[in-house]
Scaffold this motif. Sequence first.
Motif, PDB file in Angstrom:
ATOM      1  N   PRO A  50       0.809  -1.226   0.000  1.00 29.55           N
ATOM      2  CA  PRO A  50       0.000   0.000   0.000  1.00 29.55           C
ATOM      3  C   PRO A  50       0.838   1.271   0.000  1.00 29.55           C
ATOM      4  O   PRO A  50       0.374   2.323  -0.439  1.00 29.55           O
ATOM      5  N   GLN A  51       2.091   1.184   0.459  1.00 27.46           N
ATOM      6  CA  GLN A  51       2.958   2.369   0.440  1.00 27.46           C
ATOM      7  C   GLN A  51       3.304   2.801  -0.980  1.00 27.46           C
ATOM      8  O   GLN A  51       3.745   3.926  -1.191  1.00 27.46           O
ATOM      9  N   VAL A  52       3.130   1.885  -1.945  1.00 28.21           N
ATOM     10  CA  VAL A  52       3.300   2.273  -3.346  1.00 28.21           C
ATOM     11  C   VAL A  52       1.948   2.219  -4.061  1.00 28.21           C
ATOM     12  O   VAL A  52       1.880   2.117  -5.286  1.00 28.21           O
ATOM     13  N   GLY A  88      10.584   4.420  12.450  1.00 28.80           N
ATOM     14  CA  GLY A  88      10.276   5.408  11.420  1.00 28.80           C
ATOM     15  C   GLY A  88       9.582   4.711  10.276  1.00 28.80           C
ATOM     16  O   GLY A  88       9.373   3.495  10.316  1.00 28.80           O
ATOM     17  N   CYS A  89       9.212   5.473   9.260  1.00 27.05           N
ATOM     18  CA  CYS A  89       8.455   4.890   8.153  1.00 27.05           C
ATOM     19  C   CYS A  89       8.693   5.727   6.907  1.00 27.05           C
ATOM     20  O   CYS A  89       8.691   6.960   6.983  1.00 27.05           O
ATOM     21  N   LEU A  90       8.872   5.067   5.770  1.00 26.68           N
ATOM     22  CA  LEU A  90       9.087   5.796   4.521  1.00 26.68           C
ATOM     23  C   LEU A  90       7.856   6.607   4.122  1.00 26.68           C
ATOM     24  O   LEU A  90       7.953   7.509   3.294  1.00 26.68           O
ATOM     25  N   GLN A 130       6.372  -6.668  12.129  1.00 24.82           N
ATOM     26  CA  GLN A 130       5.112  -6.194  12.719  1.00 24.82           C
ATOM     27  C   GLN A 130       4.689  -4.860  12.103  1.00 24.82           C
ATOM     28  O   GLN A 130       3.514  -4.637  11.795  1.00 24.82           O
ATOM     29  N   HIS A 131       5.667  -3.993  11.865  1.00 23.37           N
ATOM     30  CA  HIS A 131       5.390  -2.686  11.254  1.00 23.37           C
ATOM     31  C   HIS A 131       4.799  -2.870   9.846  1.00 23.37           C
ATOM     32  O   HIS A 131       3.806  -2.229   9.497  1.00 23.37           O
ATOM     33  N   GLU A 132       5.421  -3.758   9.063  1.00 24.03           N
ATOM     34  CA  GLU A 132       4.952  -3.949   7.679  1.00 24.03           C
ATOM     35  C   GLU A 132       3.587  -4.635   7.640  1.00 24.03           C
ATOM     36  O   GLU A 132       2.738  -4.273   6.817  1.00 24.03           O
ATOM     37  N   ASP A 134       1.268  -4.403   9.815  1.00 23.82           N
ATOM     38  CA  ASP A 134       0.291  -3.362  10.164  1.00 23.82           C
ATOM     39  C   ASP A 134      -0.128  -2.564   8.923  1.00 23.82           C
ATOM     40  O   ASP A 134      -1.299  -2.238   8.755  1.00 23.82           O
ATOM     41  N   HIS A 135       0.859  -2.241   8.063  1.00 21.39           N
ATOM     42  CA  HIS A 135       0.532  -1.494   6.835  1.00 21.39           C
ATOM     43  C   HIS A 135      -0.530  -2.221   6.007  1.00 21.39           C
ATOM     44  O   HIS A 135      -1.371  -1.589   5.373  1.00 21.39           O
ATOM     45  N   LEU A 136      -0.457  -3.549   5.988  1.00 24.09           N
ATOM     46  CA  LEU A 136      -1.373  -4.329   5.137  1.00 24.09           C
ATOM     47  C   LEU A 136      -2.799  -4.278   5.663  1.00 24.09           C
ATOM     48  O   LEU A 136      -3.735  -4.651   4.958  1.00 24.09           O
ATOM     49  N   GLU A 160      14.751   3.968   8.370  1.00 26.33           N
ATOM     50  CA  GLU A 160      13.297   3.998   8.346  1.00 26.33           C
ATOM     51  C   GLU A 160      12.771   2.690   7.789  1.00 26.33           C
ATOM     52  O   GLU A 160      13.368   2.106   6.911  1.00 26.33           O
ATOM     53  N   ASP A 161      11.652   2.259   8.314  1.00 28.22           N
ATOM     54  CA  ASP A 161      11.057   1.036   7.771  1.00 28.22           C
ATOM     55  C   ASP A 161      10.087   1.383   6.658  1.00 28.22           C
ATOM     56  O   ASP A 161       9.132   2.037   6.885  1.00 28.22           O
TER      57      ASP A 161
HETATM   58 ZN    ZN Z   1       6.101   1.952   7.301  1.00 23.97          ZN
END
Ligand code: ZN
Length: 161
Positions: A50-52, A88-90, A130-132, A134-136, A160-161
């Motif tokens: 989802p980040q892209v 952090g997060c991109l 866990q961070h990634e 969560d994005h999903l 940053e993750d």
């Molecule tokens: Zn992130």
Amino acid sequence: MGLREIRQQGDPVLNKECKPVKEMTDRLRDLIDDMFDTMYEGNGCGLAAPQVGILRQICVVDIGDENQYLFINPEIVEKEGEQTDNEGCLSVKGYYGQVTRAQHIKVKALDIDMEPFEMEADDFLARAIQHEVDHLHGHLYTELVEGDLYEVRDEDEEAED
Ligand code: ZN
């Protein structure tokens, strides 16, 4: 090499639930290649589809331990312990904040051939996964930050993750 635009916090695509992948396609293989390229270009240690802008359950992780991790339809099936550290997060460029997550996890997912695998992870790798994941499910780490979100200064740029 293909770089994709990284969506930033406030973009509604980052708050949506992603759909599971049913079959591997050339399009998804290209997406996965581009996700690794985009993550490395941004000096991140993880990136979720989802980040892209793609609402599929795919994420990649590389914390510099000589492994490139790909998770398709990942599910965290066990969580143990706690760890608290900066994250952090991109998609939240220029900021970081303190987040508590499980110290140890077990994750089930599919690989590039859509074969199931299970993996255990600890410490920073467990945090990144866990961070990634969560994005999903439409969640950003900023929802979990304890205290303030800090601005990254140029001279101490965080991973940053
Ligand atoms: Zn992130």
